[in-house]
Design an enzyme around this catalytic site. Structure first.
Site, short mmCIF file in Angstrom:
data_model
loop_
_atom_site.label_atom_id
_atom_site.label_comp_id
_atom_site.label_asym_id
_atom_site.label_seq_id
_atom_site.Cartn_x
_atom_site.Cartn_y
_atom_site.Cartn_z
N ALA A 180 1.21 -1.54 -0.11
CA ALA A 180 0.39 0.11 -0.30
C ALA A 180 1.03 0.91 0.09
O ALA A 180 1.85 1.37 0.59
CB ALA A 180 -0.38 0.11 1.38
N ARG B 35 0.18 5.87 -0.03
CA ARG B 35 -0.44 6.56 -0.42
C ARG B 35 -1.25 7.37 -1.99
O ARG B 35 -2.53 7.61 -2.08
CB ARG B 35 -0.40 8.27 0.63
CG ARG B 35 -1.40 9.30 0.98
CD ARG B 35 -0.60 9.91 1.74
NE ARG B 35 1.04 9.73 1.77
CZ ARG B 35 1.96 10.67 2.69
NH1 ARG B 35 1.39 11.15 3.43
NH2 ARG B 35 3.38 10.69 2.34
N ILE C 296 22.43 -1.14 11.44
CA ILE C 296 23.09 -1.30 12.29
C ILE C 296 22.43 -2.88 13.69
O ILE C 296 20.90 -2.18 13.39
CB ILE C 296 23.50 -0.81 13.95
CG1 ILE C 296 24.38 0.75 12.76
CG2 ILE C 296 24.29 -1.19 14.97
CD1 ILE C 296 24.65 1.17 13.64
N LYS D 66 14.37 6.02 19.45
CA LYS D 66 15.54 4.66 20.19
C LYS D 66 16.00 4.82 21.38
O LYS D 66 15.99 3.50 21.39
CB LYS D 66 16.22 5.70 18.77
CG LYS D 66 15.76 5.39 17.53
CD LYS D 66 17.28 6.40 16.72
CE LYS D 66 16.48 6.16 15.12
NZ LYS D 66 17.00 7.46 14.11
N GLY E 294 18.65 5.58 5.75
CA GLY E 294 18.99 5.77 4.16
C GLY E 294 18.64 4.12 3.19
O GLY E 294 17.60 3.20 4.34
P1 NDP Z 1 8.75 7.48 3.67
O1 NDP Z 1 8.00 8.99 3.94
O2 NDP Z 1 9.45 7.88 2.41
O3 NDP Z 1 7.40 6.79 3.20
C1 NDP Z 1 6.28 6.69 3.94
C2 NDP Z 1 5.43 5.59 2.99
O4 NDP Z 1 4.18 5.40 3.28
C3 NDP Z 1 6.11 6.31 1.47
O5 NDP Z 1 5.32 5.49 0.52
C4 NDP Z 1 3.68 6.82 1.44
O6 NDP Z 1 2.86 6.64 0.52
C5 NDP Z 1 3.31 5.83 2.82
N1 NDP Z 1 2.15 5.92 3.43
C6 NDP Z 1 1.17 7.11 3.99
N2 NDP Z 1 0.78 7.34 4.09
C7 NDP Z 1 0.20 6.05 4.02
C8 NDP Z 1 -1.32 5.85 4.22
N3 NDP Z 1 -2.49 6.62 4.85
N4 NDP Z 1 -2.23 4.52 3.18
C9 NDP Z 1 -1.24 4.39 2.69
N5 NDP Z 1 0.51 4.77 2.52
C10 NDP Z 1 0.79 5.99 2.98
O7 NDP Z 1 8.72 7.40 4.79
P2 NDP Z 1 10.62 6.16 5.62
O8 NDP Z 1 10.33 5.67 4.62
O9 NDP Z 1 12.07 7.52 5.24
O10 NDP Z 1 9.90 5.81 6.48
C11 NDP Z 1 9.11 4.68 7.00
C12 NDP Z 1 8.97 4.79 8.59
O11 NDP Z 1 10.96 3.91 8.93
C13 NDP Z 1 9.66 5.74 9.47
O12 NDP Z 1 8.85 5.07 10.62
C14 NDP Z 1 10.91 5.82 9.90
O13 NDP Z 1 10.87 6.25 10.67
C15 NDP Z 1 11.00 5.12 9.34
N6 NDP Z 1 12.78 4.88 9.43
C16 NDP Z 1 13.11 5.96 8.57
C17 NDP Z 1 14.68 5.46 8.37
C18 NDP Z 1 14.81 6.35 6.96
O14 NDP Z 1 16.20 6.14 6.52
N7 NDP Z 1 14.07 7.04 6.03
C19 NDP Z 1 15.93 4.97 8.65
C20 NDP Z 1 15.10 4.17 10.03
C21 NDP Z 1 13.64 3.72 10.33
P3 NDP Z 1 3.20 8.40 -1.00
O15 NDP Z 1 4.95 7.38 -1.47
O16 NDP Z 1 2.55 7.35 -1.98
O17 NDP Z 1 3.63 9.22 -0.58
N1 HSE Z 2 15.55 9.99 10.85
C1 HSE Z 2 16.56 9.03 11.01
C2 HSE Z 2 17.43 9.50 11.23
C3 HSE Z 2 15.84 7.79 10.24
O1 HSE Z 2 18.26 10.06 10.63
O2 HSE Z 2 18.24 8.45 12.18
C4 HSE Z 2 16.68 6.68 10.33
O3 HSE Z 2 16.23 6.12 11.71
#
Ligand code: NDP
Ligand code: HSE
Length: 437
Positions: free
Chosen positions: A43, A45, A136, A205, A302
């Site tokens: 899924a 958005r 990690i 964290k 990343g």
């Molecule tokens: P992104 O914003 O890149 O991705 C979020 C995704 O969720 C998007 O694909 C978005 O869809 C989808 N989404 C949001 N709302 C909805 C909804 N209502 N219905 C369906 N899909 C939805 O976030 P990240 O990938 O960066 O982060 C995801 C999680 O991972 C978070 O909890 C973050 O804290 C965690 N995290 C992130 C890291 C990173 O390096 N970025 C590292 C470690 C943890 P669409 O693309 O269509 O907008």
């Molecule tokens: N926003 C977070 C960071 C993603 O920069 O460490 C990884 O959890």
């Protein structure tokens, strides 16, 4: 054996990375898990958005509820973020008897106690390796590799965005806003980057790490949080002159009367390995009574790096699908009925050393007044430097490093110093840790 079916919620940085790693390393992953793993549904958005992964073989939907309710899905991978919709979806997936893998530290830190209780009731697993320190495997190390130890303390650089910003400010003299914009561009930052720079993400964290290290419930609301927004180039330069680096650390420490739980900028001696962890890299230093100090290092954010942790959790879940729930590794490392009620100490009781920076009128006796106040509060000084006044100014920057004291003492001393007529403005305080015992 029948393949295991995954449903992925979110196809952004981490979701996209997870699809890529599952596809690129499918053969190796199957050899490890003992079963094929396939992504049945995902899924997002906005399905019209361009993705970093190939989704041509995946059933896509804009309704995440369809994924958690899909009877053919065995494991739900929550990569949406936030703690409202994500919480609803995870609880519903658990109610539907599905295992969950998530990278969502906000969700686990704030609602983990409730989520784990429900998972235990339902006999399913919630795995969250990617929630702390990106790629990690620190959860695995603490929960399993160090289970023979009494953990004394841990200290970590656990926000990649913050470390990326601080590194750019120190090495390239770049400004804060430029570095934050780059971190966002690279997919490192949270949806609300204030979580990164105000210390909220690191506090999420650290809350998780402390629960696993000490066998205590998750208590995010008791974690002291300070971010990096008040760090200036001057502080970075003065710290270096004194032989220190400024890093944003999460620190959890077992003391006789309770647990210290705090995230804040910290001066660390520049010769420590962790002081040299730069850019988006994270590192966690863990002190166990048997093993001594151990250090875990790697990319903290990343797409691929985080996907590495997500996929490791998927493999773990697949490997134990047939194991009795009672014989699985407990979510928080300790058996749920054996958690300790050791309190989180208030910040006034935390013990640490300090860097103090103040602006003093350049006349005889001013330094003596300041050092007398510190002495009256039982605080001894390790180093003092006085810089030249800027042209046309009568004030000189004075920087002091102190030995360890309790924070309550230091609060009183700072208030007394700030009330001196010869001290202009407020005293800047950054905590200092030697991380050697
Ligand atoms: P992104 O914003 O890149 O991705 C979020 C995704 O969720 C998007 O694909 C978005 O869809 C989808 N989404 C949001 N709302 C909805 C909804 N209502 N219905 C369906 N899909 C939805 O976030 P990240 O990938 O960066 O982060 C995801 C999680 O991972 C978070 O909890 C973050 O804290 C965690 N995290 C992130 C890291 C990173 O390096 N970025 C590292 C470690 C943890 P669409 O693309 O269509 O907008
Ligand atoms: N926003 C977070 C960071 C993603 O920069 O460490 C990884 O959890």
């Amino acid at each position: 054996m029948k393949p295991v079916n995954l449903g992925i919620l979110g196809l952004g940085t981490v979701g996209g990375g997870t699809v890529n790693v599952l596809s690129r390393n499918a053969h190796e992953i199957t050899r490890r898990a003992g079963r094929d793993i396939r992504i049945l549904q995902a899924a997002a958005r906005d399905l019209g958005r361009q993705r970093i992964c190939d989704t041509s073989n995946i059933d896509l939907t804009e309704d995440p509820h369809a994924v958690v309710d899909n009877p053919d899905i065995d494991v739900v991978i929550e990569l949406i973020g936030g703690d409202t919709l994500a919480k609803e979806l995870v609880l519903r997936a658990l109610d539907n008897g599905k295992h969950v893998v998530t990278a969502n530290k906000a969700l686990i830190a704030v609602h983990g106690n409730e989520i784990f209780a429900k998972a235990s009731d339902k006999g399913v697993i919630v795995a969250f390796e990617a929630a702390v320190a990106g790629g990690i495997p620190i959860i695995k190390a603490l929960r399993e590799g160090l289970s023979g130890n009494q953990i004394e303390w841990l200290a970590g650089i656990i926000n990649g965005t913050g470390n990326y910003i601080l590194t750019g400010m120190r090495d390239r003299g770049a400004d804060f806003e430029t570095m934050l914009a780059q971190a966002q561009q690279l997919g490192y930052a949270e949806a609300d980057p204030a979580f990164d720079v105000e210390g909220v993400d690191a506090a999420h964290k650290l809350t998780i790490l402390a629960a696993i290290a000490f066998g205590i419930p998750l208590q995010f609301d008791k974690c002291y949080q300070e971010g990096i927004t008040q760090i200036t180039q001057d502080d970075v330069v003065y710290a270096e002159e004194l032989g220190y680096r400024i890093k944003h650390l999460g620190i959890a420490k077992r003391r006789e009367r309770g647990i210290e739980l705090r995230v804040h900028p910290t001066l660390i001696p520049e010769r420590r390995l962790i002081a040299n962890v730069d850019d988006v890299m994270n590192a966690v230093l863990v002190k166990g009574d048997a093993v001594g100090s151990t250090l875990y290092y790697g990319a903290g954010a990343g797409a691929d790096a985080t996907a590495s942790a997500v996929v490791a959790d998927i493999v773990d879940v697949v490997r134990v699908l047939t194991v009795d729930p009672e014989n699985r590794v407990p979510h928080l490392a300790f058996q749920a009925d054996a958690l300790s009620n050791l309190p989180i100490l208030p910040m006034e009781e935390v013990e640490t050393a300090y860097y103090l920076r103040m602006h003093a009128v350049d006349r005889p006796g001013v330094l003596a007044d300041t050092t007398r106040i510190l002495a009256d509060h039982g605080i001894s000084i390790e180093a003092i430097i006085q810089k030249k006044a800027s042209p046309g100014s009568e004030q000189v920057p004075v920087i002091m490093l102190t030995h360890r004291t309790v924070e309550g003492n230091m609060n009183q001393a700072i208030a007394a110093i700030e009330s001196l007529e010869s001290i202009q403005g407020s005293v800047k305080r950054i905590r200092l840790e030697h991380l050697n015992r």
